[in-house]
Design a protein around this motif. Structure first.
Motif, PDB file in Angstrom:
ATOM      1  N   SER A  50      31.801  36.483  31.783  1.00 20.01           N
ATOM      2  CA  SER A  50      31.327  36.906  30.468  1.00 20.01           C
ATOM      3  C   SER A  50      32.472  37.208  29.515  1.00 20.01           C
ATOM      4  N   SER A  51      33.682  36.843  29.916  1.00 22.75           N
ATOM      5  CA  SER A  51      34.828  37.043  29.035  1.00 22.75           C
ATOM      6  C   SER A  51      35.979  36.152  29.485  1.00 22.75           C
ATOM      7  N   GLN A  52      36.902  35.904  28.565  1.00 20.38           N
ATOM      8  CA  GLN A  52      38.116  35.174  28.899  1.00 20.38           C
ATOM      9  C   GLN A  52      38.969  35.958  29.890  1.00 20.38           C
ATOM     10  N   ASP A  53      39.026  37.272  29.693  1.00 22.47           N
ATOM     11  CA  ASP A  53      39.844  38.114  30.562  1.00 22.47           C
ATOM     12  C   ASP A  53      39.410  37.990  32.013  1.00 22.47           C
ATOM     13  N   ALA A  54      38.095  37.965  32.231  1.00 24.20           N
ATOM     14  CA  ALA A  54      37.587  37.888  33.602  1.00 24.20           C
ATOM     15  C   ALA A  54      37.962  36.566  34.264  1.00 24.20           C
ATOM     16  N   LEU A  55      37.902  35.482  33.520  1.00 22.41           N
ATOM     17  CA  LEU A  55      38.293  34.181  34.092  1.00 22.41           C
ATOM     18  C   LEU A  55      39.777  34.176  34.434  1.00 22.41           C
ATOM     19  N   GLU A  56      40.598  34.688  33.533  1.00 27.57           N
ATOM     20  CA  GLU A  56      42.039  34.687  33.792  1.00 27.57           C
ATOM     21  C   GLU A  56      42.389  35.556  34.997  1.00 27.57           C
ATOM     22  N   ALA A  92      40.470  36.090  37.603  1.00 28.40           N
ATOM     23  CA  ALA A  92      40.076  35.331  38.797  1.00 28.40           C
ATOM     24  C   ALA A  92      41.080  34.230  39.096  1.00 28.40           C
ATOM     25  N   PHE A  93      41.607  33.601  38.055  1.00 26.03           N
ATOM     26  CA  PHE A  93      42.622  32.572  38.251  1.00 26.03           C
ATOM     27  C   PHE A  93      43.874  33.158  38.894  1.00 26.03           C
ATOM     28  N   GLY A 116      43.686  33.779  42.542  1.00 24.76           N
ATOM     29  CA  GLY A 116      43.513  32.608  43.394  1.00 24.76           C
ATOM     30  C   GLY A 116      42.076  32.283  43.719  1.00 24.76           C
ATOM     31  N   GLU A 117      41.126  32.897  43.015  1.00 25.32           N
ATOM     32  CA  GLU A 117      39.714  32.715  43.333  1.00 25.32           C
ATOM     33  C   GLU A 117      39.140  31.405  42.807  1.00 25.32           C
ATOM     34  N   LEU A 118      39.882  30.697  41.942  1.00 29.56           N
ATOM     35  CA  LEU A 118      39.380  29.462  41.343  1.00 29.56           C
ATOM     36  C   LEU A 118      40.109  28.232  41.874  1.00 29.56           C
ATOM     37  N   ASP A 119      40.865  28.392  42.926  1.00 29.40           N
ATOM     38  CA  ASP A 119      41.697  27.308  43.433  1.00 29.40           C
ATOM     39  C   ASP A 119      40.851  26.349  44.267  1.00 29.40           C
ATOM     40  N   ARG A 120      39.929  25.665  43.581  1.00 32.04           N
ATOM     41  CA  ARG A 120      38.963  24.781  44.238  1.00 32.04           C
ATOM     42  C   ARG A 120      38.238  23.988  43.159  1.00 32.04           C
ATOM     43  N   ASP A 121      37.353  23.091  43.578  1.00 29.13           N
ATOM     44  CA  ASP A 121      36.478  22.450  42.601  1.00 29.13           C
ATOM     45  C   ASP A 121      35.572  23.516  42.000  1.00 29.13           C
ATOM     46  N   VAL A 122      35.480  23.549  40.677  1.00 34.11           N
ATOM     47  CA  VAL A 122      34.716  24.627  40.057  1.00 34.11           C
ATOM     48  C   VAL A 122      34.303  24.242  38.634  1.00 34.11           C
ATOM     49  N   VAL A 123      33.113  24.663  38.247  1.00 34.30           N
ATOM     50  CA  VAL A 123      32.699  24.643  36.855  1.00 34.30           C
ATOM     51  C   VAL A 123      32.716  26.092  36.377  1.00 34.30           C
ATOM     52  N   ALA A 124      33.676  26.408  35.527  1.00 35.61           N
ATOM     53  CA  ALA A 124      33.789  27.765  34.996  1.00 35.61           C
ATOM     54  C   ALA A 124      32.800  27.923  33.846  1.00 35.61           C
TER      55      ALA A 124
END
Length: 602
Positions: free
Chosen positions: A454-460, A462-463, A466-474
């Protein structure tokens, strides 16, 4: 030139859809034009206020009611590099007007915020609504009704669309948009992107990043990548509101000054009292907007214009939809590679032949309407010529028959892609826009589990974890106009690019916007209905498989329909951050329309 039947078909659809609104608008501007400037009708006290600040010659001319008066609406400030050159323009314009036997007055200023400064910051939540504020400010500037024509000084992201919307509210006045030109080329865009990605991975520090950015954005003038600001300039030229060839001439040069002076003379030549009356309300008709969308697709321009052009058209009584953009994209070849769609910048594009070559190729292939009114008269033939100085005077000459650099600008016979840069996506998650001109073909279709933020901060965060180090649709939701003013999410580009470069299948789905500088990661943006309006994006959960398919035009979640419909949408209240002014825009968020309706509150 025979018009391409696909362009003709879309145009006829728009004309039919807009018939009632356009007729009402034209009737209004005709009534206003017939009344004429009200200087003669003003009381003596009103008129005295109108010229009290003028010099003696201008005051005498206005007092005697014997000369035309040109309004200047300026977005000057010296924080925006693109707008700093405008500091000199008022006196340049006044002098040119006097030399032509007229008067020019700065009617008013409008705000001009820099999206480059506010990217990823709380201030970006004011950015889109600044367009409506600029439109309102333009109306205030012109409300004195002292003017026969207007010059508009603006370059960047929301500023030109806001000025256009405001100008169309005074559609009986002729209008010329006066650019200031791009800054010189700095470090390569590829190098800039490389350092940004290294910073996102923690491999270089802030000092190295700042040094790189400072070498890219380094002097007065427009930023040189092909984002919204430079897409604005392309649009103003191909839609007939610039003088030919003026979009990308460097600032503070003799040619740039000569073009500005020529704009004053031309504005005087198209007033109602002159022979070539060309009010902006008639220049910007259905065909002009089609020409603009064709130009946007042929150049791989900014996705922001999938919002702005709709809002601009609505101000002229014309109704556009994303289906129009999609159909025109399918009929328009991609002729340009300008960063982020390539490594070149707008200076390279201009040197390769620029707008003159582009317009000639599209016009002669029947992809542009030639039966249009421009600030120079009828048709686009004059827009195939480039301006040069000869003996101190400006002349327009034929440009080279061939592109001077086919790695940047190509002819119709050898396009970079047979179709344009924008696509419409539709499905059980709603409607969205995707820009594919910079996306490799094998990335046009992504199907992967969702990770919802729900925010840019939350995605960054997670990045970095290392939680997004896979196939993913953000999925980044609650970024639409009603939620928080629809900020651009360009700040996410480096992190998502890193994941893609590691070989993962990555895409972004959001009800927010991406900058015109976004590109290589597929991004389904402007998702409508937005999450804050209860749209389907508010029912996505972590792990849901999402398909983003630019080939087929599909945006969908792979969850059984009954199960997905049974889910209650998530709702999140986004609190304004004090000190950034967002609280002042509560009424805008409450009144704003959807992205496909132009995301306007007015």
């Amino acid at each position: 030139m025979t018009l391409d039947p696909r362009i003709a078909a879309v145009t006829e659809t728009i004309i039919a859809r807009s018939r009632e609104g356009r007729a009402s608008y034209l009737e209004q501007i005709e009534r206003a034009a017939a009344a004429g400037p009200h200087r003669a009708a003003l009381s003596c006290g009103n008129l005295a206020h109108g010229f009290a600040g003028c010099g003696p010659d201008d005051k005498a001319a206005l007092k005697a009611q014997r000369v035309p008066n040109v309004a200047v609406v300026t977005a000057y400030n010296d924080m925006l590099s693109a707008h700093r050159p405008y500091e000199r323009y008022p006196e340049l314009i006044r002098s040119a007007a006097r030399a032509a036997g007229a008067v020019a007055q700065v009617a008013g200023g409008v705000p001009a915020m820099c999206d480059g400064v506010t990217q990823g910051q709380p201030g970006m939540e004011l950015s889109l609504f600044s367009r409506d504020v600029i439109a309102l400010g333009t109306a205030v500037a012109l409300s004195h009704d002292m003017f026969d024509a207007a010059l508009y000084l603006g370059i960047c992201d929301k500023i030109v669309p806001g000025l256009v919307i405001g100008a169309l509210a005074f559609g009986h006045l002729p209008a010329i948009f006066v650019p200031s030109g791009p800054m010189p080329t700095g470090i390569s865009n590829d190098e800039k992107a490389r350092v940004r990605q290294l910073y996102a991975e923690g491999k270089v520090g802030r000092a190295e990043l700042l040094e790189s950015e400072s070498a890219s954005y380094h002097s007065p003038g427009t930023c040189t990548f092909y984002g919204t600001a430079n897409s604005n300039q392309m649009l103003m030229e191909i839609m007939g509101l610039h003088l030919p060839g003026s979009s990308f001439v460097p600032p503070d040069t003799p040619l740039r000054d000569a073009l500005t002076q020529a704009a004053v003379r031309q504005a005087l030549a198209i007033t109602r009292a002159a022979n070539g009356y060309a009010p902006i309300g008639r220049v910007l008709d259905e065909k002009a907007f089609v020409n603009g969308i064709v130009g946007l697709n042929a150049t791989g321009g900014s996705t922001n214009h999938a919002i702005h052009l709709i809002a601009m058209a609505k101000a002229a009584g014309v109704t556009l939809t994303w289906d129009d953009f999609d159909r025109l994209s399918a009929a328009t070849p991609l002729l340009c590679r300008i960063y982020p769609n390539g490594s070149a910048d707008v200076n390279h594009f201009h040197a390769a032949g620029g707008m003159q070559f582009l317009i000639r190729e599209l016009r002669r292939a029947g992809l542009l309407h030639d039966d249009v009114l421009t600030v120079l008269g009828h048709g686009l033939a004059d827009y195939e010529k480039e301006p040069v100085l000869a003996g101190g005077d400006i002349v327009w000459r034929e440009t080279d028959a061939a592109s001077r650099d086919q790695s940047v600008l190509r002819p119709m016979a050898q396009p970079f892609d047979p179709e344009g840069g924008l696509r419409l996506l539709d499905g059980n998650l709603g409607r969205a826009v995707i820009k594919v001109s910079a996306v490799k073909r094998d990335r046009w279709t992504i199907e992967a589990p969702a990770r919802v933020f729900s925010s840019q901060d939350a995605l960054e965060a997670a990045f970095r974890a290392g939680e997004l180090d896979r196939d993913v649709v953000a999925v980044v939701r609650f970024q639409g106009p009603k939620a928080n003013g629809m900020p651009e999410l360009h700040r996410l580009t480096p992190a998502l690019s890193v994941l893609q470069n590691r070989g993962h299948r990555v895409a972004l789905v959001t009800d927010g916007r991406m900058s015109g500088a976004s590109g290589k990661v597929p991004a389904a943006i402007h998702v409508t209905p937005e999450a804050a309006h209860g749209g389907p994006i508010a029912r996505i959960r972590d792990g849901d498989v999402i398909r983003v398919d630019a080939e087929a035009g599909v945006l969908e979640v792979r969850v059984p329909a009954a199960e997905f419909e049974a889910r209650a949408p998530v709702f999140e209240e986004t609190e304004p951050q004090f000190g950034m002014g967002r609280n002042l825009f509560a009424a805008f968020r409450a009144a704003v329309g959807s992205a496909e309706q132009g995301a306007s509150a007015i």
